[in-house]
Design a protein around this motif. Sequence first.
Motif, PDB file in Angstrom:
ATOM      1  N   TYR A 331       0.822  -1.217   0.000  1.00 46.11           N
ATOM      2  CA  TYR A 331       0.000   0.000   0.000  1.00 46.11           C
ATOM      3  C   TYR A 331       0.852   1.261   0.000  1.00 46.11           C
ATOM      4  N   SER A 334       1.196   2.816  -3.391  1.00 45.98           N
ATOM      5  CA  SER A 334      -0.030   3.139  -4.122  1.00 45.98           C
ATOM      6  C   SER A 334      -0.255   4.653  -4.161  1.00 45.98           C
ATOM      7  N   TYR A 336      -2.306   7.789  -3.098  1.00 51.06           N
ATOM      8  CA  TYR A 336      -3.222   8.173  -2.024  1.00 51.06           C
ATOM      9  C   TYR A 336      -2.867   9.568  -1.525  1.00 51.06           C
ATOM     10  N   ASP A 365      -6.157   8.267   2.729  1.00 51.25           N
ATOM     11  CA  ASP A 365      -7.284   7.781   1.944  1.00 51.25           C
ATOM     12  C   ASP A 365      -6.940   7.974   0.463  1.00 51.25           C
ATOM     13  N   ALA A 366      -7.291   6.973  -0.330  1.00 55.97           N
ATOM     14  CA  ALA A 366      -6.979   7.060  -1.762  1.00 55.97           C
ATOM     15  C   ALA A 366      -7.680   8.245  -2.416  1.00 55.97           C
ATOM     16  N   SER A 367      -8.886   8.578  -1.951  1.00 59.79           N
ATOM     17  CA  SER A 367      -9.653   9.655  -2.586  1.00 59.79           C
ATOM     18  C   SER A 367      -9.121  11.039  -2.230  1.00 59.79           C
ATOM     19  N   ASP A 374      -5.811   2.959  -8.316  1.00 62.01           N
ATOM     20  CA  ASP A 374      -6.752   2.155  -7.531  1.00 62.01           C
ATOM     21  C   ASP A 374      -6.428   2.246  -6.045  1.00 62.01           C
ATOM     22  N   SER A 375      -7.460   2.075  -5.243  1.00 59.81           N
ATOM     23  CA  SER A 375      -7.315   2.193  -3.796  1.00 59.81           C
ATOM     24  C   SER A 375      -6.754   0.912  -3.198  1.00 59.81           C
TER      25      SER A 375
END
Lengths: 394, 75
Positions: A331, A334, A336, A365-367, A374-375
């Motif tokens: 993670y 990723s 985020y 948070d990914a958003s 992608d989260s």
Amino acid sequence: MVATEQRRRPLPSSSPLIRRLSQSLLVLPAYQALPSVADAPPAFTEVGLRYTRYSEDSIDRDAVIFGATDRYDIDITQLWIEAPVGASWSVALDVQNDYQTGASPWFVGAQQNGEPGVIMSGASIQDNRVEVGVTTRYFWADGNAGLSVSHSDEDDYEALALALDASWNTADDARTWTASVSSSRDTLNPTQGVIPVFISEADLDTQSGYFGVSQILSRTAIARIGVNYTYSEGYLSDPYKLRDQRPDTHERIALSAGYRHFFIDRDAALQVDYRYYADSWGTDSHTLELGWAQNLSRSLITPYLRYYSQREADFFSVIADTSALDYADDYRLSSYGAVTIGARWAIAVNGAWSLEFEAERYMSDASWGLFGGDSAPALVDFWRGTVGVTWRFD
Amino acid sequence: MTAQWRMYLAMALMVSMWGCGTTEVVAPFERGHLAEQGMQWQSSSRNEKLKGHVYTSKEASSGGTGAAGGGCGCN
């Protein structure tokens, strides 16, 4: 990190007038009684002790396919002594102990509903890390230079680092140049535990350099910029993750900028720091931190807000593609965004003793990110709290 | 835009902003506010080291204010 630090200033005393006068005197070389400027060794011996509790939130049960939901808790103790040696030297000894327990994601798979889920490593991981560092520093009229050696040892990881840094001022003392270089040799010896690991020993070499400049802009404002380049070669994968195959080289560049502005009528300082980071794995990121340092009668309280956003690495995917040359489902690689809210409180008890408290909350948070992707199901949130005491004596 | 070009652009912007900035001559006796603890680049070297260690072990980014030191097995 090798500190390219400004030496600490004394905490404000109770009288604003005395404080202004003493601070004006402190910037004159003849009155540099405390380690307040870069060109004079500390006048006192300092002994300090800090304790920090780092605690990650449990991972959401819905995101876990198998394993414990508890994540890492770490107890960190820092102890140091720093003393002047003669008229132009100082030496510091730092010891840090980290004790960590908990679990971390092992790999990401697909749940029955098709959503990605995490298989955790189990709750049995315990590790203790001890880092010892020695720094000696030489001061001359227009600058200082430091040499530091540090050794970090834990059950499965050992690191030895050597660093050299220097700062020097222009003739009018309005501009300060700073440079530092470091080299480190890390050795991994992953331990076989609940989860299998597939290497017995691996090495990692890292070289790094920094160059920066700070400039006084006015009686109440100062700014700086800097560039940092780091090159690592060796084993860069995570041996405790099942699907993690990373390139064996890693180039990183970070550009940083900072600004400080003192508001006389508010008796407070605005702190702004920004960093842009990019690396050879396709990741880049923005970090912005804002702080407000408010003087109180015998203390300084600094609430701060940090925003961070990163772009995912080229070889990251939520569920690792093991047919690719390089792959990872970590993670931390990723896309985020993360927000940190915190506050520091430094208290001058008297001329010899001072206390510090700090607490912060980190949420990701990914958003919240600026970049698409992608989260990842295992993004981390954590609390960190620190208490510390410092004693200065002749 | 590749990471390399993004880096060049960020570097050019920072240097440009630096060049556009104005400075005034500040005598040593006028630097009292600059010596305030809240005006320093970091609260303390030990605190910054610890914070950097935490962020570096949980984020993909690192560096910015000095040369890197040794790593750890933090995951």
